[in-house]
Structures are given as structure tokens and as C-alpha cells.
Design a protein around this motif. Structure first.
Motif, short mmCIF file in Angstrom:
data_model
loop_
_atom_site.label_atom_id
_atom_site.label_comp_id
_atom_site.label_asym_id
_atom_site.label_seq_id
_atom_site.Cartn_x
_atom_site.Cartn_y
_atom_site.Cartn_z
N GLU A 192 0.82 -1.17 -0.02
CA GLU A 192 -0.05 -0.23 0.09
C GLU A 192 0.93 1.21 -0.02
OE1 GLU A 192 -2.51 -0.58 3.34
OE2 GLU A 192 -3.93 -1.67 2.19
N ARG A 193 1.74 1.40 -1.17
CA ARG A 193 2.64 2.36 -1.44
C ARG A 193 3.14 2.57 -2.66
NH1 ARG A 193 8.02 2.06 2.23
NH2 ARG A 193 6.44 1.82 3.85
N ASP A 194 3.05 3.72 -2.99
CA ASP A 194 3.43 3.90 -4.45
C ASP A 194 5.18 3.66 -4.55
OD1 ASP A 194 4.00 4.60 -7.14
OD2 ASP A 194 3.35 6.49 -6.92
N PHE A 195 5.32 2.53 -5.24
CA PHE A 195 6.84 2.15 -5.21
C PHE A 195 7.65 2.92 -6.30
CE2 PHE A 195 7.98 -2.17 -3.85
CZ PHE A 195 7.07 -2.13 -2.57
N THR A 196 6.96 3.69 -7.24
CA THR A 196 7.53 4.51 -8.17
C THR A 196 7.59 6.19 -7.85
OG1 THR A 196 5.47 4.91 -9.35
CG2 THR A 196 6.93 3.05 -10.07
N ALA A 197 7.04 6.34 -6.52
CA ALA A 197 7.03 7.74 -6.19
C ALA A 197 8.61 8.28 -5.85
CB ALA A 197 6.19 8.09 -4.99
N PRO A 198 8.95 9.31 -6.22
CA PRO A 198 10.08 9.98 -6.03
C PRO A 198 10.95 9.57 -4.74
CG PRO A 198 9.13 11.53 -7.26
CD PRO A 198 8.10 10.38 -6.87
N GLU A 199 10.08 9.88 -3.54
CA GLU A 199 10.26 9.78 -2.19
C GLU A 199 10.50 8.19 -1.96
OE1 GLU A 199 6.03 10.45 -2.16
OE2 GLU A 199 7.71 11.24 -3.01
N ALA A 200 9.96 7.56 -2.36
CA ALA A 200 9.82 5.88 -2.25
C ALA A 200 11.28 5.46 -2.86
CB ALA A 200 8.55 5.24 -3.04
N LEU A 201 11.54 6.00 -4.13
CA LEU A 201 12.85 5.53 -4.78
C LEU A 201 13.96 6.04 -3.96
CD1 LEU A 201 11.80 6.60 -8.47
CD2 LEU A 201 11.88 4.40 -7.32
N GLU A 202 13.98 7.27 -3.57
CA GLU A 202 15.08 7.70 -2.68
C GLU A 202 15.16 6.80 -1.56
OE1 GLU A 202 18.59 9.25 -2.09
OE2 GLU A 202 17.45 9.70 -3.98
#
Length: 219
Positions: A192-202
């Protein structure tokens, strides 16, 4: 006579340039088609159309769809290894060099998503296309020696733990980066989180770097 030779030479050079340009267009079109549909689903007609070439030329240069797929794979592996040589790891402090390598791998996968899908396709084929590639064997051995040299230097400088195998380290670096992208869609749903969001990537690359450094470094 010299003028005739000059014209003949110019004509030959033009044919060579045209041939190389055609092969490059075919390879680029093939990379996209194989990445979208895999080896089995890829269509030679689509590749030829996208490359603005005909199927006869495709078979002339690459013999078969499998031959084209093999060439695409070799080209992709060569590209990532060539990019890695530009990292200047030998002139960086060991820990910085290690962090640089981990981040490079991550960023390469982001910038070259076709690489992941092409490798996935080849694994489904049990590495049938690259198994006997002398080119890939040579560059892979060179890469492993380079990473082993970095590890040995880190041990000498009392930064890295002793006894770490370069091949095992490379597998681990590749896997923790690779897995995230191959499972980004299911992971986004399950966790339940967006793996492609910039903050998730960082957040993820920071975690990956810390994980590898904890594995390799003494402190």
C-alpha cells in the motif's frame, strides 16, 4: 583513374555507413519490441517496420530472430559494463566507491527499464542465447576482477571485511536493486505504497546502500 578510384572508395564508404545505420535502427527497434513482448511474442514484421527496413535485411544481418535477440542482449550487457568503467572506482575511497557502484546500478535500472525485461526473457530461455558468447564472458570476468580489486583494496585499508567474494557481492547488489523494479506493481498493492514515487525511490536506494555497506564494511 585516380578519380574513378576516389568515386569507388566514396561509394563503398557510403554503403558501409548505410549498412551500419540500418543495423543500428534494427537493433533499437528490436530492443523495444523484445522488451515489450518477450522473445516469443516479438514480431519480426513489427521490428522491420519500426526500423524502416525490410525483413530480408534483418535476416541478412542477424540470420534469425534468435540471432537478433542474442545481439541485442550482448549489446545491452556491453552497455552497462561500459557505463560502469566510467565510474572511476579505482580513484575513489573504498566505501565511496562501493556506494557509487550501488547507486549506479539502481539509476541504470531506472534509466534502462528494457534491460530488466530483456534479462527476464533470457532467463526464461535458460540463458540459451548468451551461454556461448565469448564477448560476455570476457567483459564479465573483467568486471568481477575489478570489483575484487576494490574489495582487496578496502581490506588493505582496513575499511572492508576480509573474505567477501566479488561475484557474490555483485549478485547481491544487482538483486536488491533488480527485485524492487520487477515487483514494483505487486509491491505497490501489497504494501500500500507507490513504489515509483520519487520519495519511495530515494528511500529505497538509501536503504540498499546502507544494506550493502553493513554487509561489506567493518564499521
Amino acid at each position: 583513374m585516380p578519380l574513378e578510384k576516389s568515386r569507388a572508395s566514396s561509394s563503398t564508404k557510403k554503403r558501409v555507413r548505410d549498412a551500419e545505420a540500418t543495423k543500428l535502427r534494427i537493433l533499437e527497434a528490436a530492443k523495444k519490441e523484445f522488451a515489450r513482448n518477450g522473445l516469443e511474442g516479438a514480431r519480426v514484421d513489427t521490428i522491420a517496420l519500426d526500423a524502416k527496413a525490410n525483413k530480408r535485411m534483418l535476416y541478412h544481418y542477424f540470420k534469425s530472430k534468435d540471432g537478433l535477440f542474442r545481439t541485442v542482449l550482448e549489446r545491452e550487457y556491453l552497455n552497462i559494463r561500459e557505463e560502469e568503467t566510467r565510474l572511476d572506482l579505482e580513484n575513489l575511497p573504498p566505501r565511496t566507491a562501493l556506494e557509487t557502484l550501488v547507486r549506479f546500478t539502481w539509476e541504470y535500472y531506472i534509466a534502462n527499464p528494457e534491460f530488466i525485461t530483456l534479462v527476464n526473457s533470457e532467463n526464461l530461455c535458460q540463458a540459451a542465447h548468451i551461454r556461448n558468447s565469448p564477448t560476455l564472458k570476457t567483459i564479465s570476468q573483467k568486471f568481477v576482477r575489478r570489483i575484487q580489486s576494490l574489495l582487496d583494496r578496502g581490506v588493505r585499508e582496513n575499511v572492508f571485511r576480509d573474505g567477501i567474494d566479488a561475484t557474490q557481492l555483485n549478485i547481491t547488489i544487482a538483486s536488491i536493486n533488480y527485485y524492487y523494479f520487477t515487483n514494483r506493481f505487486t509491491g505497490s498493492v501489497i504494501f500500500e505504497r507507490d513504489f515509483t514515487a520519487p520519495e519511495a525511490l530515494e528511500e529505497r536506494i538509501s536503504f540498499n546502500i546502507e544494506t550493502i555497506c553493513r554487509l561489506v564494511c567493518k564499521n
